[in-house]
Design an enzyme around this catalytic site. Structure first.
Site, PDB file in Angstrom:
ATOM      1  N   SER A 243       0.785  -1.234   0.000  1.00 48.01           N
ATOM      2  CA  SER A 243       0.000   0.000   0.000  1.00 48.01           C
ATOM      3  C   SER A 243       0.819   1.288   0.000  1.00 48.01           C
ATOM      4  O   SER A 243       0.246   2.372  -0.082  1.00 48.01           O
ATOM      5  CB  SER A 243      -0.958   0.015   1.199  1.00 48.01           C
ATOM      6  OG  SER A 243      -0.246   0.043   2.419  1.00 48.01           O
ATOM      7  N   LYS A 288      -5.116   4.337   8.894  1.00 49.03           N
ATOM      8  CA  LYS A 288      -4.040   5.073   8.217  1.00 49.03           C
ATOM      9  C   LYS A 288      -4.278   6.578   8.272  1.00 49.03           C
ATOM     10  O   LYS A 288      -3.338   7.362   8.444  1.00 49.03           O
ATOM     11  CB  LYS A 288      -3.903   4.583   6.777  1.00 49.03           C
ATOM     12  CG  LYS A 288      -3.339   3.179   6.702  1.00 49.03           C
ATOM     13  CD  LYS A 288      -3.267   2.639   5.283  1.00 49.03           C
ATOM     14  CE  LYS A 288      -2.689   1.220   5.289  1.00 49.03           C
ATOM     15  NZ  LYS A 288      -2.620   0.625   3.953  1.00 49.03           N
TER      16      LYS A 288
END
Length: 348
Positions: A243, A288
């Site tokens: 990611s 996140k």
């Protein structure tokens, strides 16, 4: 004390014991928490640039381009208890997900960790390719042998990690080219394969066999890799997963071009990246974003397929910028820096 009172007291104690024992029972869930975030324009905490480029002119860059991560607790070998799961369900910072979301059935924790490491390595290579494509720098491909099938013509003659450079004298730079040239030979024909093995040229001659689809094969599993014109090294320690690809690409673009992509702003983000620069969705967007905001980010680059979820959990003070492609993300950062141009926002 009456018999009834004693009975009630014993029953209450028993219920309390059962509740405590039940709360400590392991459950097949995993807790996800905001993880570390690191500036791809900075160093890895040991004085080494997180993204280091050698053999090409680079330019100073300021501000932040932080990649974000998620940490977890739990798994088949260390399951969380019911109390931890209940506490996580009540926390805005934590996500409680079924165990198979992180650990597919029939895969050990070690296998999952190894897969995450491989994904990070692939992500770094894709990020390098995407960044150089964005800058118009040619990146030729090469064909590498992933594995050799037993009891096939290549067995004992070709090895994993060999690079195939030619078939019967025709140069091959893609898997499709290798297949096309092998197909011209026909079943039972001779194939002279040019290889690079540990940097040294090798030639082997094989007789093709008949594959399951009736086409000629030699019994190798191939993959394409890149031949980068200069060295790019990305140091992230034991962090895994794909990611961080978008943020790696942006850092490379920033370091290879004059000026600053961020204009000194604290930008964070996430998203997988393809070699062509397409940004893909990720997991753990809520954690996140929290990690990014806690670190000081005011702008968060968000894959378009994560926008709806991100909007529902966006921390206060964090601007969500939709990232469809690397090129689009570069344009958005330039617009933010200059104050001119459109900056695509996330929408449901």
């Amino acid at each position: 004390m009456s018999r009834r009172a004693v009975t009630l007291a014993c029953a209450s104690c028993l219920l309390l014991v059962l509740a405590v024992v039940g709360a400590l029972l392991p459950v097949p869930y995993v807790a996800l928490y905001p993880g570390p975030t690191a500036n791809t324009l900075g160093d890895n905490g040991k004085g080494v640039p997180l993204v280091q480029i050698d053999g090409r002119q680079t330019y100073p860059a300021d501000g932040h381009l932080n990649f974000t991560t998620v940490t977890y607790r739990g798994g088949p070998e260390a399951r969380i208890d019911l109390f931890t799961a209940l506490r996580g369900w009540l926390s805005a910072d934590t996500a409680i997900v079924p165990e198979e979301t992180i650990f597919p059935k029939h895969e050990s924790q070690q296998q999952v960790d190894a897969e995450n490491t491989r994904q990070m390595q692939d992500s770094q290579e894709n990020a390098e390719a995407a960044a150089l494509h964005e800058l118009g720098i040619a990146v030729p491909t090469r064909v590498v042998v992933n594995s050799v099938q037993p009891n096939m013509p290549a067995s004992g003659k070709i090895q994993p990690n060999d690079e195939i450079t030619s078939v019967n004298g025709v140069q091959t730079g893609t898997v499709d080219k290798v297949k096309a040239e092998t197909g011209r030979i026909g079943v039972g024909g001779k194939a002279e394969i040019g290889l690079l093995r540990a940097g040294k040229p090798v030639r082997v001659t094989l007789t093709t066999a008949k594959g399951q689809d009736g086409k000629p094969v030699v019994g190798v599993v191939l993959a394409e890799a890149y031949r980068f014109p200069f060295k790019i090294n990305i140091s992230v320690g034991d962090i895994g997963g794909p990611s961080a690809g978008l943020m790696f690409s942006l850092s490379i673009v920033d370091k290879l071009t004059p000026g600053s992509l961020t204009g000194g702003k604290f930008v964070a983000g996430t998203g997988t990246i393809s070699p062509e620069g397409q940004v893909g969705p990720i997991g753990g967007i809520q954690q996140k974003m929290i990690a990014a905001r806690r670190a000081g980010a005011t702008v968060f680059l968000t894959p378009k397929d994560n926008c709806a979820e991100a909007l529902s959990a966006r921390p206060s003070g964090l601007r969500l910028v939709r990232a469809d492609t690397l090129h689009g993300a570069v344009q958005s950062l330039n617009a933010l820096t200059s104050g001119k141009g459109d900056v695509p926002a996330c929408s449901k």
